[in-house]
Scaffold this motif. Structure first.
Motif, PDB file in Angstrom:
ATOM      1  N   VAL A 198       1.192  -1.012   0.121  1.00 24.65           N
ATOM      2  CA  VAL A 198      -0.051  -0.378  -0.120  1.00 24.65           C
ATOM      3  C   VAL A 198       0.759   1.596  -0.052  1.00 24.65           C
ATOM      4  CG1 VAL A 198      -1.699   0.887   1.489  1.00 24.65           C
ATOM      5  CG2 VAL A 198      -1.806  -0.981   1.429  1.00 24.65           C
ATOM      6  N   VAL A 202       0.610   4.490  -1.897  1.00 24.48           N
ATOM      7  CA  VAL A 202       0.508   5.784  -1.981  1.00 24.48           C
ATOM      8  C   VAL A 202       1.577   6.943  -2.745  1.00 24.48           C
ATOM      9  CG1 VAL A 202       0.832   7.210   0.185  1.00 24.48           C
ATOM     10  CG2 VAL A 202      -0.391   5.023  -0.188  1.00 24.48           C
ATOM     11  N   GLY A 217      -3.513   5.753   2.592  1.00 24.46           N
ATOM     12  CA  GLY A 217      -3.148   4.859   2.426  1.00 24.46           C
ATOM     13  C   GLY A 217      -4.670   3.565   3.685  1.00 24.46           C
TER      14      GLY A 217
END
Length: 274
Positions: A198, A202, A217
């Motif tokens: 994640v 981002v 995120g």
């Protein structure tokens, strides 16, 4: 999507219920699959009244189809597995396909697609002038994709959907004498790599959009074993939570000066449907 009476027997791609020929169900031309009427209404029925769609046209075809790339990969792997069985068993190939269980790696794609589809349905039900959603977006120059992107007045949310069993927990190690390390556990297994994934997404969004808009995120676990009270947490800046909690957090993202419509068009142009 089209509601129709099935000419042939099928299986609901969400709950797995058998749908005999003649059953009224929802046919999805995008994925060439069917959903029972109960699952078709489940997502919107479970959304609180204050999160019902406002009636504007913020959800469109350009928003993408949640789980579409995972669904295509599942169908590709399933067809390949069946082809191998037919080649191996010759004229008994059809019987072998009917009696064989799906391979776990193939089944995992189906499970993942369902998780994205369910979360996507809930996010779509929230669509408004203050919340735009994009699904299944390809990362430029990569085969990877971002499951969901939500744009609110408070910033852009990069959301990774997971359909895992077990309870998500945060484990902290180290402290005074050792560096402090946070680990994401699901069912007591270390899934910290999901947080890394994640954070990379981002960074990709930030590189293409710039620093003027906050990028947040989130890891959203669909159908995980969440406790009745509490449960949500953050690790290394990534929110870890469930669909209903995510919907509540997004609905509260009203503080900010992000032009939702303009940012949506900019993000959609940079991250095309997968």
């Amino acid at each position: 999507m089209k509601q129709m009476r099935l000419r042939y027997a099928g299986t609901c791609r969400l709950c797995g219920a058998s749908l005999p020929a003649g059953t009224v169900a929802i046919y999805e031309s995008e994925t060439k699959t069917v959903r029972c009427l109960e699952c078709a209404t489940e997502a919107t029925d479970s959304v609180p009244p204050d999160l019902e769609p406002s009636g504007d046209e913020s959800v469109s075809v350009e928003s993408g189809v949640a789980g579409s790339s995972a669904r295509r990969e599942y169908e590709r792997r399933k067809a390949k597995d069946e082809e191998k069985l037919r080649e191996k068993w010759g004229r008994f190939g059809g019987l072998a396909v009917a009696l064989s269980d799906e391979r776990q790696p193939t089944k995992a794609w189906d499970r993942g697609a369902i998780g994205e589809e369910r979360l996507g349905a809930r996010l779509n039900a929230m669509g408004s002038a203050d919340l735009a959603v994009l699904h299944d977006r390809r990362i430029p120059g990569s085969k990877a994709n971002i499951d969901h992107i939500a744009i609110t007045p408070g910033g852009i949310w990069v959301i990774d959907a997971k359909r895992y069993k077990g309870r998500p927990e945060l484990k902290t190690e180290g402290g005074i004498l050792r560096p402090r390390v946070e680990k994401l556990l699901v069912g007591r297994r270390d899934y910290s790599k999901l947080v890394d994934g994640v954070l990379k997404q981002v960074d990709v969004v930030r590189d293409l959009v710039g620093d003027d808009v906050p990028i947040i995120g989130a890891l959203c676990f669909v159908e995980a074993d969440w406790p009745l009270i509490g449960g949500a947490f953050s690790t290394r800046g990534v929110h870890v939570l469930w669909p209903k909690r995510l919907a509540k957090v997004l609905s509260e993202q009203q503080a900010g000066d992000v032009d939702v419509a303009q940012v949506r068009e900019s993000v959609a142009a940079r991250f095309r449907p997968a």
